[in-house]
Design a protein around this motif. Structure first.
Motif, PDB file in Angstrom:
ATOM      1  N   GLY A  60       0.712  -1.294   0.036  1.00 39.88           N
ATOM      2  CA  GLY A  60      -0.035   0.141   0.051  1.00 39.88           C
ATOM      3  C   GLY A  60       0.810   1.289  -0.009  1.00 39.88           C
ATOM      4  O   GLY A  60       0.533   2.184  -0.741  1.00 39.88           O
ATOM      5  N   LEU A  61       1.825   1.241   0.775  1.00 40.08           N
ATOM      6  CA  LEU A  61       2.836   2.564   0.808  1.00 40.08           C
ATOM      7  C   LEU A  61       3.099   2.700  -0.642  1.00 40.08           C
ATOM      8  O   LEU A  61       3.157   3.941  -1.068  1.00 40.08           O
ATOM      9  N   ASP A  62       3.858   1.722  -1.348  1.00 42.61           N
ATOM     10  CA  ASP A  62       4.431   1.869  -2.798  1.00 42.61           C
ATOM     11  C   ASP A  62       3.326   2.194  -3.630  1.00 42.61           C
ATOM     12  O   ASP A  62       3.501   3.388  -4.640  1.00 42.61           O
ATOM     13  N   ASN A  88      -4.381  12.435  11.426  1.00 44.34           N
ATOM     14  CA  ASN A  88      -4.437  11.320  12.429  1.00 44.34           C
ATOM     15  C   ASN A  88      -4.407   9.912  11.617  1.00 44.34           C
ATOM     16  O   ASN A  88      -4.833   8.769  12.155  1.00 44.34           O
ATOM     17  N   THR A  89      -3.890   9.931  10.343  1.00 45.60           N
ATOM     18  CA  THR A  89      -3.725   8.670   9.553  1.00 45.60           C
ATOM     19  C   THR A  89      -2.700   8.169   9.817  1.00 45.60           C
ATOM     20  O   THR A  89      -1.888   8.285  10.783  1.00 45.60           O
ATOM     21  N   TYR A  90      -2.539   6.453   9.440  1.00 50.44           N
ATOM     22  CA  TYR A  90      -1.330   5.975   9.535  1.00 50.44           C
ATOM     23  C   TYR A  90      -0.285   6.755   8.910  1.00 50.44           C
ATOM     24  O   TYR A  90      -0.348   7.326   7.916  1.00 50.44           O
ATOM     25  N   ALA A  92       1.993   5.616   6.940  1.00 49.70           N
ATOM     26  CA  ALA A  92       2.173   5.403   5.616  1.00 49.70           C
ATOM     27  C   ALA A  92       1.774   6.713   4.673  1.00 49.70           C
ATOM     28  O   ALA A  92       2.450   6.781   3.702  1.00 49.70           O
ATOM     29  N   SER A  93       0.615   7.105   5.132  1.00 47.50           N
ATOM     30  CA  SER A  93       0.031   8.150   4.151  1.00 47.50           C
ATOM     31  C   SER A  93       0.870   9.323   3.933  1.00 47.50           C
ATOM     32  O   SER A  93       1.384   9.738   2.904  1.00 47.50           O
ATOM     33  N   PHE A  94       1.642   9.606   5.015  1.00 47.14           N
ATOM     34  CA  PHE A  94       2.558  10.703   4.975  1.00 47.14           C
ATOM     35  C   PHE A  94       4.014  10.407   4.277  1.00 47.14           C
ATOM     36  O   PHE A  94       4.217  10.994   3.421  1.00 47.14           O
ATOM     37  N   ASN A 164      -6.973   4.184   0.049  1.00 42.10           N
ATOM     38  CA  ASN A 164      -8.242   3.187   0.227  1.00 42.10           C
ATOM     39  C   ASN A 164      -7.599   2.109   0.608  1.00 42.10           C
ATOM     40  O   ASN A 164      -8.187   0.966   0.913  1.00 42.10           O
ATOM     41  N   ALA A 165      -6.497   2.000   1.579  1.00 44.73           N
ATOM     42  CA  ALA A 165      -5.855   1.043   2.256  1.00 44.73           C
ATOM     43  C   ALA A 165      -6.902   0.232   3.285  1.00 44.73           C
ATOM     44  O   ALA A 165      -6.989  -1.154   3.397  1.00 44.73           O
ATOM     45  N   GLN A 166      -7.883   0.963   3.732  1.00 38.91           N
ATOM     46  CA  GLN A 166      -8.702   0.465   4.809  1.00 38.91           C
ATOM     47  C   GLN A 166     -10.169   0.304   4.248  1.00 38.91           C
ATOM     48  O   GLN A 166     -10.892  -0.042   5.217  1.00 38.91           O
TER      49      GLN A 166
END
Ligand SMILES: *Cc1c(COP(=O)(O)O)cnc(C)c1O
Length: 376
Positions: A60-62, A88-90, A92-94, A164-166
């Motif tokens: 998802g990060l990639d 407040n996201t995980y 990885a988004s940043f 849309n990871a979650q």
């Protein structure tokens, strides 16, 4: 009762035979990069997303990062551009934004939805012309898409990327239209993660990019394969971020069950909302109709440690998503940002309850009863 927060073996138990069969077919095929399993999975995921072009990638990060790099390769964005990201996201988004050479702009949360406060997002885009994109994160499987965000994106010509990871299979109402659309089809491109804990989880890392822009899809595919469009012809200084066919095969075995998995999670969330009744515990709001897919069911409790200890004492596992926001992580020392009080308060008070689709009503009832006896 003993109810761990999440039991991945129990999640995958119903698919044991089909997982074995699908992965064995890859081993027998003799083709271990790309191939039929990857193509079939891309086809199946695309079919769930309005038939849009779909590219399987490593994780998802990639997936997020490749979308931003592809938008830069297309000239739609330039290095140094600002991207709105919920605070407040995980992490990885940043990280995905930073890795692409762009600068995340943390936007405070709306405590009601626990998603990005879209009014604040619009204010941030208004205040800074360097903001050229928004990464909307459908946190906990609840869509973050409304009229305010759609109009802000249109007015400032922002690239809209979905994390849309979650939220695979979630539906959001579409502003200006009399209907709803699946998350992953709302903006220019969307990133999916199939990390094992996600609603559809692989047996390792996997991800995907979905986009209505076929050229963008081609660019993502090339970037994920050493920047090569055809063999030994490199149009970009690309990466190795390909989807592993063993994972594609495993995902192909599980994806047909998405509606059932999400449907059960929705039922569990509905049960919790009906049964939990404790003035010290704030439940998440459920929309009607409920388009969320409840990757997490997150309550808020001021005395979080005591609450978690109370549940643990009754054999119930919980988790926290997430205890430290990105802008307070050591790696983002020096990131400039305004006040983010709601996001920081959420990070202090959120607790995720077990919501795996394997949970029976009796388990959900037990957890709710234990919650209702909590006193700080
Ligand atoms: C899981 C997740 C990611 C990253 O996905 P990986 O496959 O673990 O790299 C990104 N954003 C959000 C919101 C996630 O939950």
């Amino acid at each position: 009762m003993n109810i761990p927060f999440l039991d991945l073996a129990r999640i995958n138990a119903p698919y044991m035979e089909s997982l074995a069969k699908a992965t064995e077919a890859v081993v027998r095929s003799g083709r271990y990069i790309g191939g039929e399993a990857c193509a079939a999975f891309e086809q199946a995921l695309g079919a769930l997303c309005a038939g849009l072009p779909t590219v399987g990638v490593s994780n998802g990060l990639d997936a997020i990062s490749l979308i931003f790099r592809a938008l830069i390769a297309q000239g739609r964005l330039a290095p140094g551009d600002r991207v709105l990201v919920p605070a407040n996201t995980y992490i990885a988004s940043f990280l995905a934004v930073s890795h692409a050479g762009l600068v995340p702009v943390a936007v405070d949360a709306d405590p009601r939805t626990m998603n990005m406060d879209t009014v604040r997002a619009a204010m941030a885009a208004e205040a800074d012309p360097r903001v050229r994109a928004v990464l909307t994160v459908h946190l906990y499987g609840r869509p973050c898409w409304d009229k305010t965000l759609a109009e802000c994106a249109r007015r400032h010509n922002l690239a809209v990327v979905e994390d849309n990871a979650q939220a695979i299979g979630a539906t959001a109402s579409v502003p200006g239209f009399n209907g709803s659309a699946t998350t992953g089809t709302l903006g220019h491109a969307a990133a999916f993660s199939f990390y094992p804990t996600k609603n559809i989880g692989a047996l390792g890392d996997a991800g995907a990019v979905v986009t209505a822009d076929a050229t963008l899809a081609d660019t993502v595919r090339a970037l994920a394969n050493y920047g090569s469009d055809t063999r030994y012809h490199n149009i970009y200084q690309g990466f190795n971020c390909r989807l592993d066919p063993i994972q594609a095969a495993a995902l192909g075995a599980k994806l047909p069950h998405l509606a059932q998995i999400n449907g059960r999670r929705r039922q569990i969330a509905g049960l919790y909302n009906r049964l939990i009744d404790n003035p010290f515990v704030t439940k998440p709001a459920i929309e009607h109709p409920d388009g969320a897919v409840w990757h997490q069911y997150v309550v808020r409790v001021h005395e979080r440690d005591a609450f978690r200890a109370h549940l643990a004492g009754h054999g119930i596992g919980t988790d926290v998503h997430y205890p430290v926001p990105a802008h307070l992580q050591p790696c983002y020392r020096g990131l400039s940002h305004g006040p983010l009080p709601e996001a920081e308060e959420l990070c202090r008070t959120v607790v995720s309850l077990p919501v795996g689709e394997y949970l029976g009503d009796r388990e959900v009832e037990y957890i709710s009863r234990v919650i209702n006896t909590f006193r700080p």
